[in-house]
Design an enzyme around this catalytic site. Structure first.
Site, PDB file in Angstrom:
ATOM      1  N   TYR A 163     -17.554   6.648   0.683  1.00 31.98           N
ATOM      2  CA  TYR A 163     -16.475   6.662  -0.319  1.00 31.98           C
ATOM      3  C   TYR A 163     -16.956   7.321  -1.616  1.00 31.98           C
ATOM      4  O   TYR A 163     -17.892   6.853  -2.248  1.00 31.98           O
ATOM      5  CB  TYR A 163     -15.950   5.241  -0.589  1.00 31.98           C
ATOM      6  CG  TYR A 163     -15.232   4.608   0.598  1.00 31.98           C
ATOM      7  CD1 TYR A 163     -14.797   5.386   1.682  1.00 31.98           C
ATOM      8  CD2 TYR A 163     -14.972   3.254   0.637  1.00 31.98           C
ATOM      9  CE1 TYR A 163     -14.142   4.820   2.760  1.00 31.98           C
ATOM     10  CE2 TYR A 163     -14.306   2.673   1.726  1.00 31.98           C
ATOM     11  CZ  TYR A 163     -13.904   3.473   2.783  1.00 31.98           C
ATOM     12  OH  TYR A 163     -13.251   2.896   3.853  1.00 31.98           O
ATOM     13  N   SER A 210      -5.208   0.886   4.888  1.00 32.61           N
ATOM     14  CA  SER A 210      -4.027   1.680   4.489  1.00 32.61           C
ATOM     15  C   SER A 210      -2.720   0.943   4.759  1.00 32.61           C
ATOM     16  O   SER A 210      -1.835   1.451   5.445  1.00 32.61           O
ATOM     17  CB  SER A 210      -4.023   3.038   5.190  1.00 32.61           C
ATOM     18  OG  SER A 210      -5.040   3.861   4.680  1.00 32.61           O
ATOM     19  N   PRO A 211      -2.559  -0.255   4.213  1.00 38.28           N
ATOM     20  CA  PRO A 211      -1.355  -1.050   4.499  1.00 38.28           C
ATOM     21  C   PRO A 211      -0.055  -0.458   3.955  1.00 38.28           C
ATOM     22  O   PRO A 211       1.018  -0.915   4.341  1.00 38.28           O
ATOM     23  CB  PRO A 211      -1.654  -2.411   3.848  1.00 38.28           C
ATOM     24  CG  PRO A 211      -2.703  -2.133   2.825  1.00 38.28           C
ATOM     25  CD  PRO A 211      -3.515  -0.990   3.349  1.00 38.28           C
ATOM     26  N   GLY A 254       1.548   7.721   8.617  1.00 37.31           N
ATOM     27  CA  GLY A 254       0.732   8.804   9.159  1.00 37.31           C
ATOM     28  C   GLY A 254      -0.733   8.573   8.830  1.00 37.31           C
ATOM     29  O   GLY A 254      -1.170   7.433   8.636  1.00 37.31           O
ATOM     30  N   VAL A 304       2.733   7.185   0.752  1.00 42.03           N
ATOM     31  CA  VAL A 304       3.170   5.788   0.762  1.00 42.03           C
ATOM     32  C   VAL A 304       4.617   5.743   1.270  1.00 42.03           C
ATOM     33  O   VAL A 304       5.436   6.560   0.851  1.00 42.03           O
ATOM     34  CB  VAL A 304       3.058   5.220  -0.671  1.00 42.03           C
ATOM     35  CG1 VAL A 304       3.630   3.815  -0.765  1.00 42.03           C
ATOM     36  CG2 VAL A 304       1.596   5.235  -1.113  1.00 42.03           C
TER      37      VAL A 304
HETATM   38  N1  LIG Z   1     -12.068   1.742   8.084  1.00 40.61           N
HETATM   39  C1  LIG Z   1     -11.466   2.868   7.825  1.00 40.61           C
HETATM   40  O1  LIG Z   1     -11.525   3.838   8.628  1.00 40.61           O
HETATM   41  C2  LIG Z   1     -10.699   3.009   6.553  1.00 40.61           C
HETATM   42  C3  LIG Z   1      -9.896   4.152   6.317  1.00 40.61           C
HETATM   43  C4  LIG Z   1      -9.197   4.220   5.114  1.00 40.61           C
HETATM   44  C5  LIG Z   1      -9.286   3.185   4.196  1.00 40.61           C
HETATM   45  N2  LIG Z   1     -10.083   2.100   4.426  1.00 40.61           N
HETATM   46  C6  LIG Z   1     -10.180   0.969   3.466  1.00 40.61           C
HETATM   47  O2  LIG Z   1      -8.854   0.520   3.236  1.00 40.61           O
HETATM   48  C7  LIG Z   1      -8.598   0.526   1.829  1.00 40.61           C
HETATM   49  C8  LIG Z   1      -7.143   0.827   1.639  1.00 40.61           C
HETATM   50  O3  LIG Z   1      -6.841   2.167   2.048  1.00 40.61           O
HETATM   51  P1  LIG Z   1      -5.754   3.023   1.282  1.00 40.61           P
HETATM   52  O4  LIG Z   1      -6.184   3.226  -0.110  1.00 40.61           O
HETATM   53  O5  LIG Z   1      -5.451   4.202   2.086  1.00 40.61           O
HETATM   54  O6  LIG Z   1      -4.548   1.963   1.304  1.00 40.61           O
HETATM   55  P2  LIG Z   1      -3.119   1.819   0.647  1.00 40.61           P
HETATM   56  O7  LIG Z   1      -3.167   0.550  -0.118  1.00 40.61           O
HETATM   57  O8  LIG Z   1      -2.148   1.936   1.758  1.00 40.61           O
HETATM   58  O9  LIG Z   1      -2.897   3.061  -0.336  1.00 40.61           O
HETATM   59  C9  LIG Z   1      -3.268   3.012  -1.678  1.00 40.61           C
HETATM   60  C10 LIG Z   1      -2.821   4.282  -2.347  1.00 40.61           C
HETATM   61  O10 LIG Z   1      -1.400   4.334  -2.364  1.00 40.61           O
HETATM   62  C11 LIG Z   1      -0.958   4.432  -3.719  1.00 40.61           C
HETATM   63  N3  LIG Z   1       0.312   3.713  -3.917  1.00 40.61           N
HETATM   64  C12 LIG Z   1       1.438   4.284  -4.383  1.00 40.61           C
HETATM   65  N4  LIG Z   1       2.435   3.412  -4.398  1.00 40.61           N
HETATM   66  C13 LIG Z   1       1.942   2.263  -3.950  1.00 40.61           C
HETATM   67  C14 LIG Z   1       2.534   0.993  -3.759  1.00 40.61           C
HETATM   68  N5  LIG Z   1       3.803   0.727  -4.038  1.00 40.61           N
HETATM   69  N6  LIG Z   1       1.761   0.011  -3.271  1.00 40.61           N
HETATM   70  C15 LIG Z   1       0.458   0.261  -2.973  1.00 40.61           C
HETATM   71  N7  LIG Z   1      -0.147   1.453  -3.150  1.00 40.61           N
HETATM   72  C16 LIG Z   1       0.601   2.461  -3.637  1.00 40.61           C
HETATM   73  C17 LIG Z   1      -2.082   3.862  -4.534  1.00 40.61           C
HETATM   74  O11 LIG Z   1      -1.981   4.396  -5.842  1.00 40.61           O
HETATM   75  P3  LIG Z   1      -2.356   3.512  -7.133  1.00 40.61           P
HETATM   76  O12 LIG Z   1      -3.831   3.413  -7.142  1.00 40.61           O
HETATM   77  O13 LIG Z   1      -1.807   4.290  -8.253  1.00 40.61           O
HETATM   78  O14 LIG Z   1      -1.666   2.186  -6.959  1.00 40.61           O
HETATM   79  C18 LIG Z   1      -3.284   4.354  -3.779  1.00 40.61           C
HETATM   80  O15 LIG Z   1      -3.545   5.719  -4.092  1.00 40.61           O
HETATM   81  C19 LIG Z   1      -9.577   1.542   1.256  1.00 40.61           C
HETATM   82  O16 LIG Z   1      -9.893   1.303  -0.096  1.00 40.61           O
HETATM   83  C20 LIG Z   1     -10.778   1.326   2.132  1.00 40.61           C
HETATM   84  O17 LIG Z   1     -11.529   0.232   1.636  1.00 40.61           O
HETATM   85  C21 LIG Z   1     -10.768   2.003   5.609  1.00 40.61           C
END
Ligand SMILES: NC(=O)c1ccc[n+]([C@@H]2O[C@H](COP(=O)([O-])OP(=O)(O)OC[C@H]3O[C@@H](n4cnc5c(N)ncnc54)[C@H](OP(=O)(O)O)[C@@H]3O)[C@@H](O)[C@H]2O)c1
Length: 309
Positions: A55, A219-220, A224, A229
């Site tokens: 990361y 990525s809750p 895709g 989002v």
């Molecule tokens: N194991 C794996 O292969 C893997 C892969 C990917 C991720 N991960 C882990 O999973 C975590 C979450 O992944 P992710 O960041 O892709 O997840 P996410 O919570 O689905 O997406 C967060 C992103 O969406 C934006 N966003 C826009 N509107 C939103 C809303 N209403 N609610 C929530 N978020 C919104 C956020 O921006 P803002 O910051 O402006 O809110 C942020 O950039 C990562 O930090 C990592 O630790 C693991």
């Protein structure tokens, strides 16, 4: 807001907050903002942080350690998980040498002597489970890693690994959101000829439940593969209308409802958030206090375009 409720993490005996704070996007914050973000999480009992060696090419772990002002007292109050095994753009590497070297780097960047949980990030086609076992034994015996898990692994891959390991796999981090729920839809459409019946994961959801492996949905809020989002997105009008209706009913935001949908599943999952926005993080935490009815859970499922056979 209540402090986050806890769940047991797999067979570890560790009690962890039901929502993990993902740190993949931490390098977008200044040190000051990272400090505020992490301290706000801690104030709400969110002391479980998810990292990976890749990361921000290591920057996320470094910023985290600096922002939290890592020392022995702070370290005891938090639960740190990180991952290894991806060499970006080149290969996946579960060799003993790579695992040991990666953990050294992780510990150095996080300014700590130990990780609570180490996950293998993505399946390595060339995995030799006996070599992984040697690496894990070494890391565990010298106190550098307490517990082990995987990420993006299917049941057979976990079984193969587990056959050689001396420690239980306690977690499997998998992509799961309302719009990426094939691990759920395939179970609803067993033996059907439709697209939703396609089993892409070897029934990983049921396997993890059967074996007390905690699923950590990543990525809750994305649809895709990092396409964006789904909330407030014109591509999903029916889904957003339903989520907004329930948000109004429960007097919370749509973010809260979207996470409450994952938490309503009785598998006791531990979703990993990705937001770097403090108020949105609070909206995520509120989801731990919402218990959608069975009917509401299915209404959201159907609004996402899935059908019931
Ligand atoms: N194991 C794996 O292969 C893997 C892969 C990917 C991720 N991960 C882990 O999973 C975590 C979450 O992944 P992710 O960041 O892709 O997840 P996410 O919570 O689905 O997406 C967060 C992103 O969406 C934006 N966003 C826009 N509107 C939103 C809303 N209403 N609610 C929530 N978020 C919104 C956020 O921006 P803002 O910051 O402006 O809110 C942020 O950039 C990562 O930090 C990592 O630790 C693991």
């Amino acid at each position: 807001m209540n402090t986050l409720r806890k769940i047991q993490l797999g067979k570890s005996g560790l009690q962890v907050p039901v929502i993990a704070v993902g740190c993949m996007r931490l390098s977008a914050l200044s040190k000051k903002d990272a400090e505020i973000f992490i301290n706000t999480a801690l104030e709400h009992g969110a002391n479980f942080f998810d990292h990976a060696d890749i990361y921000g090419a290591g920057a996320c772990e470094q910023i985290f350690a600096d922002a939290i002002n890592m020392n022995d007292t702070i370290r005891e109050k938090i639960i740190l998980q990180s991952k290894c095994g991806i060499v970006p753009g080149k290969m996946y590497d579960f060799s003993k040498e790579h695992i040991l070297k990666s953990v050294e780097g992780i510990l150095k960047r996080l300014k700590t002597d130990y990780l609570d949980v180490l996950l293998l990030h993505r399946p390595d086609a060339l995995i030799d489970p006996e070599e992984v076992c040697e690496a894990f034994d070494k890391l565990h015996s010298c106190g550098k890693v307490r517990y082990f898990g995987v990420s993006n692994h299917n049941p057979m891959q976990i079984q193969l690994l587990q056959r050689y390991l001396n420690y239980p796999i306690i977690a499997n981090q998998l992509q799961l959101s309302i719009t990426n729920a094939s691990m759920i839809s395939s179970g609803i459409n067993v033996n059907m000829l439709n697209q939703q019946a396609v089993n892409r994961d070897g029934s990983v959801l049921d396997f993890c439940r059967l074996n007390d492996i905690t699923i950590q949905p990543w990525s809750p809020f994305q649809y895709g593969f990092f396409e964006g989002v789904f909330l407030d997105n014109d591509k999903f009008p029916v889904l957003n209308a339903k989520i907004n209706e329930l948000a109004y009913k429960y007097n919370v935001s749509n973010t809260t409802i979207a996470l409450a949908w994952i938490l309503r599943h009785p598998a006791n999952m531990q979703p990993v958030t990705g937001t770097m926005n403090v108020s949105r993080l609070m909206e995520c935490f509120k989801a731990a206090d919402i218990f959608l009815t069975r009917e509401e859970w299915y209404q959201i499922y159907l609004a996402a375009g899935y059908t019931l056979p």
